[in-house]
Design an enzyme around this catalytic site. Structure first.
Site, PDB file in Angstrom:
ATOM      1  N   GLU A  89       0.835  -1.212   0.000  1.00 50.96           N
ATOM      2  CA  GLU A  89       0.000   0.000   0.000  1.00 50.96           C
ATOM      3  C   GLU A  89       0.864   1.253   0.000  1.00 50.96           C
ATOM      4  O   GLU A  89       0.541   2.239  -0.674  1.00 50.96           O
ATOM      5  CB  GLU A  89      -0.929   0.005   1.222  1.00 50.96           C
ATOM      6  CG  GLU A  89      -2.065  -0.992   1.096  1.00 50.96           C
ATOM      7  CD  GLU A  89      -2.899  -1.144   2.353  1.00 50.96           C
ATOM      8  OE1 GLU A  89      -4.056  -1.569   2.235  1.00 50.96           O
ATOM      9  OE2 GLU A  89      -2.398  -0.870   3.456  1.00 50.96           O
TER      10      GLU A  89
ATOM     11  N   LYS B  40     -13.314   5.598  12.038  1.00 51.90           N
ATOM     12  CA  LYS B  40     -11.851   5.662  11.852  1.00 51.90           C
ATOM     13  C   LYS B  40     -11.260   7.029  12.216  1.00 51.90           C
ATOM     14  O   LYS B  40     -10.053   7.187  12.230  1.00 51.90           O
ATOM     15  CB  LYS B  40     -11.493   5.343  10.391  1.00 51.90           C
ATOM     16  CG  LYS B  40     -12.043   4.022   9.864  1.00 51.90           C
ATOM     17  CD  LYS B  40     -11.450   2.849  10.579  1.00 51.90           C
ATOM     18  CE  LYS B  40     -11.933   1.503  10.077  1.00 51.90           C
ATOM     19  NZ  LYS B  40     -11.612   1.174   8.714  1.00 51.90           N
TER      20      LYS B  40
HETATM   21  C1  5RP Z   1      -4.898  -2.948   4.854  1.00 55.30           C
HETATM   22  C2  5RP Z   1      -5.320  -1.586   5.233  1.00 55.30           C
HETATM   23  C3  5RP Z   1      -6.768  -1.286   5.167  1.00 55.30           C
HETATM   24  O1  5RP Z   1      -6.964  -0.254   4.276  1.00 55.30           O
HETATM   25  C4  5RP Z   1      -7.230  -0.901   6.545  1.00 55.30           C
HETATM   26  O2  5RP Z   1      -6.938  -1.961   7.424  1.00 55.30           O
HETATM   27  C5  5RP Z   1      -8.722  -0.599   6.570  1.00 55.30           C
HETATM   28  O3  5RP Z   1      -9.432  -1.765   6.330  1.00 55.30           O
HETATM   29  P1  5RP Z   1     -11.028  -1.820   6.378  1.00 55.30           P
HETATM   30  O4  5RP Z   1     -11.511  -1.001   5.235  1.00 55.30           O
HETATM   31  O5  5RP Z   1     -11.339  -3.273   6.258  1.00 55.30           O
HETATM   32  O6  5RP Z   1     -11.455  -1.254   7.703  1.00 55.30           O
HETATM   33  O7  5RP Z   1      -4.544  -0.732   5.581  1.00 55.30           O
HETATM   34  O8  5RP Z   1      -3.524  -3.130   5.053  1.00 55.30           O
END
Ligand code: 5RP
Length: 236
Positions: free
Chosen positions: A109, A127
């Site tokens: 990422e 979040k």
């Molecule tokens: C994966 C990530 C995801 O983007 C992060 O964990 C958010 O995930 P979700 O949309 O399932 O809450 O960083 O490495």
């Protein structure tokens, strides 16, 4: 109306795709349960609207999903840059700095984000945090070799590193590495300083702090309203 988390994720991901993904673009595909809906929508644009997109995936999981959706996925080194990437986050602070990596894909990422002109983050309102590290631990990807010693270096940064496990064994990333989830008891006061300290620990491959990375963050609340937070607004 109070929406379920999955519905908030779907709404925000589709809003971002519709706003940012244009025919002919190079597009980065994020990882996680919110990015899932973005990939599905991108698949619709390809199959139903005839969009010609060149996509790069941030994980094997997202690559598999993209191919199932009829999306062409190429190696990141086959493109010079990505016009836009749509990805999720585990925490978003008021300056749009992020913690990512609870889905285990932080290394790819971060590489994809660095090659991207517009990194678009999609998330539900759970979040949002005032200070990074207050809800989520900070994931740190480390080499398997000597990972116990690497964790000692992490602990010196005043956090509690816990090796991520899956099915009773250490979780192994797409890159073949381990992850330590580092819990900071009072959150992370200076993420730039912590990042610089963590990055020089031998064995650390990448950390989950994504600082000054997001071009825009889209947040969906439980009423289904999507708020767009951009870099300029965060600086005000
Ligand atoms: C994966 C990530 C995801 O983007 C992060 O964990 C958010 O995930 P979700 O949309 O399932 O809450 O960083 O490495």
């Amino acid at each position: 109306m109070t929406l379920e988390a999955a519905e908030m994720k779907r709404i925000v991901a589709e809003t971002a795709v519709d706003a940012y993904v244009k025919d002919g673009m190079n597009v980065g595909l994020g990882t996680g349960s919110t990015a899932y809906y973005a990939i599905k929508r991108i698949g619709q644009l390809v199959n139903e609207n005839g969009y010609d997109l060149t996509c790069v995936a941030t994980s094997v999981q997202s690559e598999d999903l993209a191919r199932e959706c009829g999306i062409t996925v190429v190696d990141i080194d086959d493109v010079k840059q990505l016009d836009v990437t749509i990805d999720g986050a585990d925490e978003v602070d008021p300056k749009l700095n992020l913690i990512k990596g609870l889905g285990g894909a932080l290394l790819r990422e971060k590489i994809v984000a660095a090659a991207t002109v517009q990194e678009i983050i999609v998330a539900d309102e759970s979040k949002l945090v005032e200070k990074l590290g207050t809800k989520a631990p900070l994931p740190v990807e480390v080499l398997q070799f000597g990972n116990g010693h690497t964790s000692v270096g992490l602990r010196r940064q005043r956090c509690e590193p816990v090796m991520r496990m899956k099915d009773g064994r250490p979780f192994v990333t797409d890159g073949g590495n381990y992850i330590y989830d580092c819990r900071f008891p009072d959150g992370i006061d200076n993420p730039f300083f912590i990042e610089s300290r963590i990055d020089v620990i031998p064995g650390v491959i990448e950390n989950g702090l994504f600082l000054n990375t997001a071009f825009e963050v889209l947040i969906c609340d439980s009423d289904g309203n999507v708020r767009r937070m951009s870099e300029e607004k965060a600086d005000e």
